[in-house]
Structure formats: structure tokens, C-alpha cells
Design an enzyme around this catalytic site. Structure first.
Site, PDB file in Angstrom:
ATOM      1  N   GLU A  39       0.852  -1.199   0.000  1.00 41.58           N
ATOM      2  CA  GLU A  39       0.000   0.000   0.000  1.00 41.58           C
ATOM      3  C   GLU A  39       0.891   1.254   0.000  1.00 41.58           C
ATOM      4  OE1 GLU A  39      -2.188  -0.046   3.666  1.00 41.58           O
ATOM      5  OE2 GLU A  39      -3.489   1.641   3.125  1.00 41.58           O
ATOM      6  N   LYS A 109      -9.371   2.134  -2.295  1.00 38.96           N
ATOM      7  CA  LYS A 109      -9.636   1.459  -1.004  1.00 38.96           C
ATOM      8  C   LYS A 109     -10.985   1.885  -0.417  1.00 38.96           C
ATOM      9  CE  LYS A 109      -7.285   0.641   3.468  1.00 38.96           C
ATOM     10  NZ  LYS A 109      -6.076   0.993   4.254  1.00 38.96           N
ATOM     11  N   CYS A 142      -5.060  -3.389   2.102  1.00 37.49           N
ATOM     12  CA  CYS A 142      -4.903  -3.564   3.546  1.00 37.49           C
ATOM     13  C   CYS A 142      -6.195  -3.863   4.302  1.00 37.49           C
ATOM     14  CB  CYS A 142      -4.175  -2.350   4.121  1.00 37.49           C
ATOM     15  SG  CYS A 142      -3.240  -2.783   5.619  1.00 37.49           S
ATOM     16  N   VAL A 169      -0.425  -2.987  10.362  1.00 35.65           N
ATOM     17  CA  VAL A 169       0.192  -2.724  11.659  1.00 35.65           C
ATOM     18  C   VAL A 169      -0.297  -3.745  12.695  1.00 35.65           C
ATOM     19  CG1 VAL A 169       0.640  -0.277  11.264  1.00 35.65           C
ATOM     20  CG2 VAL A 169      -1.566  -0.965  12.185  1.00 35.65           C
TER      21      VAL A 169
HETATM   22  C1  ACM Z   1      -4.183  -0.353   6.953  1.00 34.66           C
HETATM   23  O1  ACM Z   1      -5.276  -0.462   6.404  1.00 34.66           O
HETATM   24  N1  ACM Z   1      -3.186   0.312   6.394  1.00 34.66           N
HETATM   25  C2  ACM Z   1      -3.936  -0.982   8.248  1.00 34.66           C
END
Ligand code: ACM
Length: 264
Positions: A39, A109, A142, A169
Site C-alpha cells: 500500500e 480502497k 490492507c 500494523v
Molecule cells: C491499513 O489499512 N493500512 C492498516
């Protein structure tokens, strides 16, 4: 078909340096057919605010896109790259799919994580499926992982391989991806990043352990937490078209949507 991921630690705020690293790393590796990058792979993740993010953003089709297309062309590969996309005054946390001929597609996203909500607009592309060498691929970014509907939508639309760019994370997904792969009978190529970004009171420690999972839930390739580099493996994407988990259970044919409530 050979698929792979590039696990690395993007240098914050320097698309030029990150592109140079990507270019050099791809060049010295036996290129897979499809390579997934993390990402926000060109910019880093921990922005001070939306103004800083805006200053690092670019429209699809700009100079950075051109550089990615030229890397794809020179190495004859297709790449899914986490990309800080600008459209007018809006920013999207996107994944851009490029090959040597240009942009194949873009996914923005949908599920924003923590402070991303004050920087990015939630994605409006839905969950598109694209074709690469007659194989269908879907893009995720992510935190999309924690919403099973995201990958399910892609799988129901025929995606064979999920190209998943991440800056994780938390440490759940490297395990949860096994379930996502099994419940959808798809391949997952997870490209996570390494390193720590500590800026303006925010500290993000990224969890690495990028991996490739097959439709039976087997982790067929995995990097360490801090390991960096391009990792790849041969797969037969057509395995993802067999949705049987037993001789009498096809997980798509056996679905009972009439009993699934409160989904929309
Ligand atoms: C995330 O979506 N970067 C944890």
C-alpha cells in the site's frame, strides 16, 4: 504463471527514490508475471495531514504512472502498486494495476483505517475484476481484509487471484488470509511492508510477513517480519476455479443467500 510480492520499507515522501529502488530491484530479479507492491508504495503512509498527502499525490496517468508502466514494459510484467491517487481535490488510497502497455485498472480502497479517514475519500470503484493473461485478478488494499464481503465480492465475480497491497500494523491478517483463501477458494498475494514510521506523534510499526496463500489455504511462500526483497513462486491459477472443498461440496453452489440477512 509466476506471482510475487516486493516486501520493502518505502522511504517517506520520496516517490523518486522509491521508484528507483523498485526499478533496480525488479531489474535484478527474475521477474514474475504479476508482482504486488505494498500500500502507498511510492510515498509512505504516515502523513502529517491531508495537505502533506495532497502534495505527494498524483493523478492516474501522470508522471509516476508513466514510470510504473515503463518498469512493467522493461521487465515484461504486470504490477499492482499501492498509489496515492489524486482526483481533483480528493485523495484516494488506491491500487493501480499496470502492464507494459499502460494502466489496466484502478481500485480505490473502500475500508479506510484510523487516520486515513481524515485524509482519503472512501473508494468509489466498487470491487472490479481485471484480466491478466486470461486470468482474473482483483485488487484489495490492507484493512479491506477484515470485511469478508470485499474478497467474497471479488471471488463471486470470478477473481482467481487477489492482489492485496498492505501496510499492516496488526498481525491478524497473515493468519486470517488462510481463512479468506479457503472460504473463497482463491489465491492471495499479500504484499505487506516493513519498517517503522514515526512522524508528528503517530508511530506505525509495520508487520511484514508478506505471503502467498493457495485456494486450499496453504501458505506457499512467506517472508520474514523484517526481510526485504522480491519473492515469487509458480502457481496454477486455474486451481481457483475449482470451488469444491469435498466431492459433495462446492462452496459457491452450496451458498444459501436466501438465509443471509442484513448484508446491505
Ligand atoms: C491499513 O489499512 N493500512 C492498516
Amino acid at each position: 504463471m509466476r506471482v510475487g510480492f516486493f516486501q520493502f520499507s518505502p522511504i517517506f515522501g520520496s516517490p523518486a527514490k522509491n521508484l528507483k529502488l523498485i526499478r533496480e530491484s525488479v531489474k535484478k530479479t527474475d521477474s514474475p508475471d504479476i508482482l504486488v507492491l505494498p500500500e502507498l508504495a511510492l510515498t509512505g503512509y504516515t502523513f502529517e495531514d491531508s495537505e502533506e498527502a495532497y502534495s505527494l499525490s498524483e493523478e492516474v496517468g501522470g508522471k509516476l504512472t508513466g514510470e510504473l508502466v515503463s518498469i512493467a514494459r522493461e521487465n515484461r510484467l504486470t504490477m499492482a502498486v499501492g498509489f496515492l491517487e489524486r482526483e481533483g481535490k480528493h485523495l484516494y488510497n488506491s491500487s493501480i494495476l499496470v502492464n507494459g502497455e499502460g494502466v489496466v485498472g484502478v481500485y480505490r480502497k473502500v475500508h479506510l483505517f484510523r487516520e486515513e479517514k481524515s485524509i482519503f475519500k472512501g473508494g468509489n470503484t466498487g470491487f472490479p475484476v481485471f484480466e491478466v493473461n486470461n486470468i482474473k485478478v482483483g485488487l484489495l488494499v490492507c484493512f479491506d481484509w477484515i470485511f469478508p464481503e470485499a474478497m467474497r465480492t471479488l471471488a463471486l465475480k470470478g477473481a482467481d487471484i487477489i492482489l492485496h497491497s498492505a501496510n499492516l500494523v496488526l498481525t491478524y491478517y497473515q493468519k486470517a488470509a488462510i481463512t479468506r483463501a479457503v472460504e473463497n477458494r482463491v489465491f492471495i498475494v499479500l504484499a505487506n511492508r516493513t519498517g517503522i514510521e514515526a512522524r508528528f506523534g503517530s508511530r506505525n510499526e509495520f508487520t511484514g510477513e508478506s505471503e502467498i496463500v493457495d485456494p486450499a489455504g496453504k501458505v506457499i511462500l512467506k517472508a520474514g517480519k523484517e526481510e526485504e526483497g522480491i519473492f515469487s513462486i509458480d502457481i496454477n491459477p486455474e486451481e481457483a476455479r475449482d470451488k469444491k472443498v469435498t466431492d459433495l461440496n462446492d462452496i459457491f453452489e452450496d451458498r444459501k443467500p436466501e438465509f443471509y440477512e442484513n448484508w446491505g
